[in-house]
Structures are given as structure tokens and as C-alpha cells.
Design an enzyme around this catalytic site. Structure first.
Site, mmCIF file in Angstrom:
data_model
loop_
_atom_site.group_PDB
_atom_site.id
_atom_site.type_symbol
_atom_site.label_atom_id
_atom_site.label_comp_id
_atom_site.label_asym_id
_atom_site.label_seq_id
_atom_site.Cartn_x
_atom_site.Cartn_y
_atom_site.Cartn_z
ATOM 1 N N ARG A 99 0.648 -1.297 0.098
ATOM 2 C CA ARG A 99 -0.129 -0.024 -0.052
ATOM 3 C C ARG A 99 0.939 1.196 -0.121
ATOM 4 O O ARG A 99 1.860 1.224 0.888
ATOM 5 C CB ARG A 99 -0.956 -0.027 1.325
ATOM 6 N N ARG A 102 -6.072 17.870 7.025
ATOM 7 C CA ARG A 102 -4.974 17.477 7.937
ATOM 8 C C ARG A 102 -4.098 18.692 8.254
ATOM 9 O O ARG A 102 -4.427 19.847 7.753
ATOM 10 C CB ARG A 102 -3.934 16.856 6.921
ATOM 11 N N LYS A 133 -12.909 2.675 1.766
ATOM 12 C CA LYS A 133 -12.356 2.905 3.091
ATOM 13 C C LYS A 133 -13.366 3.338 3.839
ATOM 14 O O LYS A 133 -14.119 4.469 3.667
ATOM 15 C CB LYS A 133 -11.314 3.828 3.171
ATOM 16 N N THR A 193 -5.421 -0.782 10.619
ATOM 17 C CA THR A 193 -5.240 0.236 11.596
ATOM 18 C C THR A 193 -4.763 -0.242 12.883
ATOM 19 O O THR A 193 -5.567 -0.965 13.525
ATOM 20 C CB THR A 193 -6.284 1.300 12.042
#
Length: 587
Positions: free
Chosen positions: A32, A73, A213, A271
Site C-alpha cells: 500500500r 490535515r 475505506k 489500523t
């Protein structure tokens, strides 16, 4: 073998071809690339490195480009800053950050007084006091150190961000140029978001599967439409645990895995799975249990993030993950869980046959399910029903081979495209099971074929066959059909008197004599001469002796060796093969 696959995030600790190959040898199936960090140019180079490593190792390595999506972010800063508990901080769109004023990549001015603003996966918590224009003033409830480009979440607030951002457009250009095996879509809300990304890829002239996702509460509410639209789904527990109450995440994870399994859609659990191994040489017991529970729930793959991207020993982490998964899959509890969760048959014929193949393989003690599949569709259907034995996916398509590396239980194998008929396709697929050690010579395999070849009139789709896998030592042209097992004897002068009853006689090229002895004792003939009019062919037709022509047994098959001559297929196997029960079931 291990059925659940491992996805690894690449980064500074794992970005060389040697390091990528090392991860693959330890158990990685999918590499990934997190597009939230680095540059598009670097990702172009990384996809090339993944391809280089893929060419060096035996097992396929798929490349996944994970787009940033409509995320927020913090600013890219060189040194971490400290947000002090009890202080007030301003959030603005900016490229810098201080303890009093934190720059963000996108505006969060849609927030209102009382809303939470969470930074770095919720490690820092603030509450909005007021909003003035594009500036959000917030009280720091729980402070801490804030590093560069950390995620920002405003749970329950729609920030009105586009599905495909400017950064995503750049990543889609990378995907169109380098054609990774998957594109992962971040922060999707509905199935329509997936269709929009698919259309953007199509506009660029590429067809790349999209992994959705699940990171927002809205995505959980629209899970069914997302599963319908996406090739696969990722349970992205980092942002999900911030957007949703933390205590809800374990049940949401189980629900997503269950729904994906029922739909036959690959699902990745991601995660912080072995997060302590960023620096520690061993995971915590809670982390080992976390991985084990995801496997017990039926996930197709488990994912490592910072552990392999920036951790101290990436390969060791993969080896640890591999051991945990293998140990779980060897347990009685896992076998029981798998048997209890077989989905009902879907609406397609391939669904019905794939489910039948699963139970047929169990009932006859088959060693493998072999799926001959050009597009990967038949192999995916086989994985949906979770057989207790390996699924060997035989495909002539390199991209399909890599794509199937993500799916549960599948061993993807590249085989040459054939237009020689259904039997040749099946034999090639069965040979793949032998080549991968999923089956040994003489083992029974269940072949499920979804091949749609270009040869006019040949369609082997929707075929289920019980087949004996055996090493092929010679191929020739069928003269007289039939199957026989016997000992091989070569004759240069035609003398067969010394041969036992049922012997398989090998005739050399250029033989012009006649057999000396009782020809009715011959079990089969392998003729090196071409054509159908040789002396051996005349004898075979008159007596009904199984025979193939235009082939020669290799020297490794010595006189007295036992082989099986399958003159229906024009094949000689090196082991005795029992063809009883080798029956077709076609639809």
C-alpha cells in the site's frame, strides 16, 4: 498455506526493492502507498519498485494506491508543537502551525459552537467556542504534541468537501500512468462516491478496482450501497474510531466483515493491528488477540500501517502477523466458525457452482479447489464460500493474478492462454495446483472453470469437474480414445514378447516394422510418428487399444515405470490415475 492475506504500507523503512521483496517473502501480498504523505512523483517510482520486487519473488505482489480523499490535515511542520490543555487555539487554512494557531489543509468553518475538533486520531481533543469567518476558535480539552500533517476530524459535521479533491486528481493521474492493481478511496460516504471515482478512472482510459475505506459514520449507514459499488472494502478503524463512538467500532468491524463476506467482496481490516511493534520486537497480547479476532470474523486481509512504513523492523512485523494468522487458521475454533458462516448461494450460476464446489470438495476429500478464470470472477466466487482447502486460481492475465493476491484463500497462478479445448484448460489449471504444492500427484481436485476463450464455439464457463491432478510427462494427438494405466516399455524392433500384460508400448520415430508377439496383451501405445496411418495406429484401431501419436516420452520415464495414458485427452501422466468419479457437471 495461510488464507487471510497481509497488506503492508510502504514508507521510509520499507521502500527499496530489496525491502519490498523481503516483506513479500515474509508474507506480504499487497503493498500500500499512502498518498497522504510524499509526492506523486515518488509514488510513480514506488509502483515501479513494487513491480521490480514482484518480478523477483515467487508469490505475486499487488500495488494499492491509497488516495487522500476529502480529508483535513494539519500543516506540514518540521518540529512538533505542544497544544496546552486549557488553552484556546485557532484553526485556519494555512501552511504553518503554532501552539496558538494551527494551519489546516481545508476549512472547517462549517463547525459550530460545541462541536468537537479531534486531531491525530483523537489523541488531541478540542471543543469549538466560536466561528468567525473562516477561523474556528476552540478550547483544548486534552492537549499533547502535534506533528506534521496529522488527521483532523469534526465528528457529525458535514464539511462540504468534494468527493474527488485536487490532490486526488493528481493521484488519479498517477494511477492512469502506472496502473496500480487497486485504488483505495478515502472518506467515502455513499456508493455514488465509488461510481464517481470509477468514472474518473474510465475518463483517463484505465479500469482499476476501487477499494472503499469506511472511515465515517455516514459510510457505515450507507454500507450496503458502498459494498454494491466497490471491488473491496477496508475497515479503516483509525478515523472510524474518531468519527464514531470508540465502543461501537468492534461491532461495526464485525458487521462490515460479515456483510462483505456474504456479498463475496474482499474486506481488509486495518489500523493499529500491531502498533506496538513500531519499536518493540513483540506485540502486546491485546494486539495478537485483535488480529486473531479479525481472522476469526472472516476478514480477507489484515493491514499494517506505520509498523511497516516507519517501524524499526518491518519484516519482523510481517513474520509475526503471519504466525498469528496461521495459528488461528489451524484451530478448531476457526474451522467451526468457517463452517457456520457459509453464505447462501447467490443469484448467478457461478455462485451456485462455486458453493457446490466447496461442499463437493469437502465430501470427496479433495486437496484443492482449482478455478480457471480469465477475469478473476470465478476465483472470487470460490473464495466467497470459504472452502477448507486452498483455492488455486489459474489465469492467463498478469493483472488478474496480482489482483487476486488480496482475496482470502486464493493462490494466483499465471498460466498460458490455450485454445485447445476445455480439457486442455482444465489440465492446465490442475497442473497449477501441482506447481504450487496445493496438491500432489494423484490427488483429487475440484475444478471450477469460468474461462471464456476467443476460440469460436468454445465456452467452458460454468463447469464443475472432479479431476485427478497428476504430472503430465507427454502430450500428443489422440488416435484411439481410452484410458489405461500400465508399465512403459520401449521397442526399437517391434518385439513385445518380453513385456507384461497391459504394457504401454512406446514406438520410436521412423519405426517401419511390425510387432512381434501377442498384440492383444498391449494396454496402450505411445507412437513418436505423426499421422493416423502408421502400423501401430492400424493395430490400435483394430484392437481398440488406447493410443496417442506425435509424441515421445522423456528419458526420465524409464522402462518399467508406471504411467497413465489418457488417450481421450492425448496426455501421459507419470502416476497411476483413477478416473472413476472424474465426471463433469455442466450448466
Amino acid at each position: 498455506m495461510r488464507s487471510a492475506k497481509i497488506v503492508c504500507t510502504l514508507g521510509p523503512a520499507s521502500e527499496s526493492p530489496d525491502q519490498i521483496a523481503s516483506l513479500a517473502e515474509a508474507g506480504m501480498s499487497v503493498a500500500r502507498l499512502n498518498a497522504s504523505h510524499g509526492s506523486p512523483e515518488h509514488r510513480r517510482e514506488m509502483i515501479d519498485r513494487i513491480r521490480e520486487a514482484d518480478n523477483r519473488v515467487e508469490t505475486p505482489i499487488a500495488a494499492m494506491l491509497d488516495m487522500p480523499g476529502p480529508e483535513v490535515r494539519t500543516a506540514p511542520i518540521e518540529e512538533p508543537i505542544e497544544l496546552i490543555t486549557g488553552s484556546t487555539v485557532e484553526f485556519v487554512v494555512d501552511d504553518d502551525a503554532t501552539p496558538e494557531r494551527v494551519g489546516l489543509s481545508k476549512s472547517i468553518s462549517a463547525a459550530k459552537a460545541g462541536d468537537k475538533v479531534l486531531l491525530d486520531d483523537g489523541r488531541i481533543e478540542t471543543t469549538v467556542e466560536r466561528v468567525e469567518g473562516e477561523t474556528v476558535y476552540a478550547h483544548v480539552e486534552s492537549g499533547g504534541k502535534l506533528s506534521s500533517r496529522k488527521g483532523v476530524n469534526v465528528p457529525g459535521v458535514e464539511l462540504d468537501l468534494p468527493t474527488i479533491t485536487e490532490n486526488d486528481e493528481q493521484e488519479l493521474d498517477v494511477a492512469a500512468e502506472k496502473e496500480p492493481d487497486f485504488v483505495a478511496a478515502s472518506f467515502v460516504r455513499t456508493g455514488q462516491d465509488i461510481y464517481d471515482i470509477n468514472r474518473a478512472l474510465e475518463d483517463r482510459g484505465v479500469d482499476i478496482p476501487v477499494i472503499a475505506k469506511i472511515e465515517r459514520a455516514g459510510a457505515v449507514e450507507n454500507l450496503d450501497s458502498i459494498i454494491d459499488a466497490a471491488y473491496g472494502v477496508m475497515v479503516a478503524r483509525g478515523d472510524l474510531g474518531v468519527e464514531c463512538p470508540l465502543e461501537d467500532v468492534p461491532i461495526i468491524q464485525k458487521r462490515i466483515i460479515r456483510k462483505c463476506h456474504q456479498a463475496g467482496v474482499p474486506v481488509i481490516t486495518a489500523t493499529e493491528m500491531l502498533d506496538s511493534m513500531m519499536h518493540s520486537r513483540r506485540p502486546t497480547r491485546a494486539e495478537a488477540s485483535d488480529v486473531a479476532n479479525a481472522v476469526l470474523d472472516g476478514t480477507d486481509a489484515v493491514m499494517l500501517s506505520g509498523e511497516t512504513a516507519i517501524g524499526d523492523h518491518p519484516t519482523r512485523v510481517v513474520e509475526t502477523m503471519d504466525r498469528i494468522v496461521r495459528d488461528v487458521e489451524a484451530s478448531e475454533e476457526y474451522a467451526e466458525s468457517r463452517e457456520q458462516r457459509v453464505p447462501a448461494a447467490g443469484d448467478t450460476r457461478t455462485d451456485a457452482l462455486a458453493r457446490s464446489a466447496r461442499f463437493l470438495a469437502r465430501d470427496i476429500g479433495a486437496s484443492a479447489v482449482v478455478a480457471a478464470s480469465e477475469s478473476g470472477y470465478t476465483a472470487l466466487k470460490s473464495a466467497k464460500y470459504r472452502p477448507s482447502i486452498p483455492i488455486v486460481a489459474s489465469t492467463p492475465n498478469e493483472r488478474v493474478k496480482r489482483r487476486l493476491a488480496l482475496s482470502w484463500g486464493i493462490i494466483p497462478v499465471l498460466t498460458e492462454y490455450t485454445t485447445q479445448g476445455a480439457d486442455a484448460i482444465i489440465q492446465s489449471a490442475a497442473q497449477a495446483a501441482l506447481d504450487t504444492n496445493a496438491a500432489e500427484g494423484g490427488d483429487t481436485v475440484v475444478v471450477l472453470s469460468g474461462m471464456m476463450t476467443e476460440l469460436e464455439g468454445l465456452n467452458t464457463a460454468n463447469m464443475l469437474k472432479v479431476h485427478v491432478a497428476a504430472e503430465t510427462v507427454a502430450n500428443g494427438r489422440s488416435v484411439v480414445e481410452g484410458v489405461t494405466t500400465g508399465k512403459v516399455y520401449r521397442t526399437d524392433d517391434g518385439n513385445i514378447e518380453h513385456m507384461p500384460d497391459g504394457a504401454i508400448v512406446c514406438v520410436p520415430s521412423g519405426f517401419e516394422g511390425e510387432f512381434v508377439g501377442d498384440t492383444e496383451r498391449i494396454g496402450g501405445i505411445v507412437d513418436s510418428n505423426q499421422g493416423m496411418t502408421s502400423y501401430a495406429a492400424i493395430v490400435a484401431r483394430e484392437l481398440g487399444i488406447p493410443m496417442i501419436a506425435d509424441t515421445k516420452l522423456p528419458d526420465s520415464v524409464g522402462d518399467g515405470s508406471t504411467v497413465t495414458l489418457d488417450a481421450e485427452r492425448g496426455v501421459v501422466y507419470e502416476q497411476p490415475v483413477d478416473r472413476e468419479g472424474d465426471a463433469d457437471r455442466r450448466r
